[in-house]
Scaffold this motif. Structure first.
Motif, PDB file in Angstrom:
ATOM      1  N   ASP A 131       0.815  -1.219   0.000  1.00  0.00           N
ATOM      2  CA  ASP A 131       0.000   0.000   0.000  1.00  0.00           C
ATOM      3  C   ASP A 131       0.845   1.264   0.000  1.00  0.00           C
ATOM      4  O   ASP A 131       0.335   2.341   0.307  1.00  0.00           O
TER       5      ASP A 131
ATOM      6  N   ASP B  25      -1.150   4.131 -10.188  1.00  0.00           N
ATOM      7  CA  ASP B  25      -1.735   2.909 -10.742  1.00  0.00           C
ATOM      8  C   ASP B  25      -0.967   2.426 -11.970  1.00  0.00           C
ATOM      9  O   ASP B  25      -0.774   1.229 -12.170  1.00  0.00           O
TER      10      ASP B  25
ATOM     11  N   GLN C  66       1.026  -1.013 -12.421  1.00  0.00           N
ATOM     12  CA  GLN C  66       0.770  -1.941 -13.522  1.00  0.00           C
ATOM     13  C   GLN C  66       2.084  -2.355 -14.189  1.00  0.00           C
ATOM     14  O   GLN C  66       2.282  -3.527 -14.512  1.00  0.00           O
TER      15      GLN C  66
ATOM     16  N   SER D  68      -2.173 -10.735  -4.462  1.00  0.00           N
ATOM     17  CA  SER D  68      -2.946  -9.574  -3.989  1.00  0.00           C
ATOM     18  C   SER D  68      -3.467  -8.754  -5.174  1.00  0.00           C
ATOM     19  O   SER D  68      -4.587  -8.259  -5.144  1.00  0.00           O
ATOM     20  N   GLN D  69      -2.659  -8.626  -6.230  1.00  0.00           N
ATOM     21  CA  GLN D  69      -3.090  -7.889  -7.420  1.00  0.00           C
ATOM     22  C   GLN D  69      -4.179  -8.654  -8.179  1.00  0.00           C
ATOM     23  O   GLN D  69      -5.125  -8.056  -8.682  1.00  0.00           O
TER      24      GLN D  69
ATOM     25  N   ASN E 146      -6.320 -10.645  -6.807  1.00  0.00           N
ATOM     26  CA  ASN E 146      -7.527 -10.495  -5.987  1.00  0.00           C
ATOM     27  C   ASN E 146      -8.219  -9.157  -6.225  1.00  0.00           C
ATOM     28  O   ASN E 146      -9.414  -9.016  -6.013  1.00  0.00           O
ATOM     29  N   LYS E 147      -7.423  -8.177  -6.669  1.00  0.00           N
ATOM     30  CA  LYS E 147      -7.996  -6.858  -6.977  1.00  0.00           C
ATOM     31  C   LYS E 147      -8.533  -6.814  -8.399  1.00  0.00           C
ATOM     32  O   LYS E 147      -9.010  -5.785  -8.855  1.00  0.00           O
ATOM     33  N   GLY E 148      -8.394  -7.928  -9.139  1.00  0.00           N
ATOM     34  CA  GLY E 148      -8.941  -7.996 -10.494  1.00  0.00           C
ATOM     35  C   GLY E 148      -7.947  -7.686 -11.587  1.00  0.00           C
ATOM     36  O   GLY E 148      -8.320  -7.571 -12.746  1.00  0.00           O
ATOM     37  N   ASN E 149      -6.672  -7.522 -11.221  1.00  0.00           N
ATOM     38  CA  ASN E 149      -5.662  -7.310 -12.260  1.00  0.00           C
ATOM     39  C   ASN E 149      -5.464  -8.618 -13.013  1.00  0.00           C
ATOM     40  O   ASN E 149      -5.503  -9.693 -12.437  1.00  0.00           O
TER      41      ASN E 149
END
Length: 197
Positions: free
Chosen positions: A29, A54, A58, A109-110, A112-115
């Motif tokens: 974070d 962001d 990426q 973790s990424q 899980n965030k939809g990446n």
């Protein structure tokens, strides 16, 4: 030094700093300001070079996936016996774990965030790998189980210690240096658990 070279060096410094915060320190974070402070640059430079936090994330995520794909390439080498392939994969994975302890955790973790996440191993290569595992089981070199269970065991033995690094260090009273030594010693231990001979 040309302006172009200075620009490239600053961009690389920001990227490496972000990688260090995310993959080495596990600070997923981290804010733009924290990345800038750690890199010793003005925060506006991050937006100037990468447009946004962001976008920087990426780029970092894509590089993390590239590291994972590189690791998987050894499994795709058909000319090696299975145990040697697995041995080289373990070596590569442990080396990556020492360099970037939180890489896999970050990727998950990424995701899980939809990446998006591209598969590291193609379907036909995976099928070939399953056949090799089944053959080794028939030869008595691996305990009989579903091939996917063999791969889950391997991944768990490789990733679990690094994924829980801070918790394990705290509960088992292990220093950073000691933990790195423990990770370095795991190759033979993992091979001996996975293979009978």
């Amino acid at each position: 030094m040309s302006n172009q070279t200075k620009k490239e060096q600053t961009q690389e410094l920001i990227k490496e700093t972000a990688k260090n915060l995310f993959f080495v320190k596990g600070k997923f974070d981290a804010t733009t300001q924290e990345i800038a402070d750690e890199a010793g640059v003005n925060r506006t430079l991050i937006n100037y070079y990468f447009r946004s936090r962001d976008n920087l994330i990426q780029i970092i995520f894509n590089e993390a996936q590239k590291v994972e794909r590189e690791k998987s390439k050894v499994i795709q080498r058909a000319d090696l016996p299975l145990k040697e392939k697995i041995s080289k994969f373990i070596e590569s994975s442990l080396s990556t774990s020492l360099k970037y302890p939180y890489l896999e955790t970050y990727i998950v973790s990424q995701m899980n965030k939809g990446n998006c996440h591209q598969k590291d191993v193609e379907d036909e290569i995976l099928e070939e790998l399953y056949k090799s595992i089944e053959f080794e089981m028939e030869q008595g070199n691996i305990e009989k189980m579903k091939p996917v269970q063999f791969l889950l065991n391997m991944v768990a033995l490789l990733v679990f210690p690094s994924a829980l690094r801070p918790l394990l260090m705290d509960n088992l009273l292990i220093s950073d240096k000691e933990f790195d030594e423990i990770i370095s010693e795991r190759k033979e231990i993992i091979l001996n658990i996975l293979f009978k001979k």
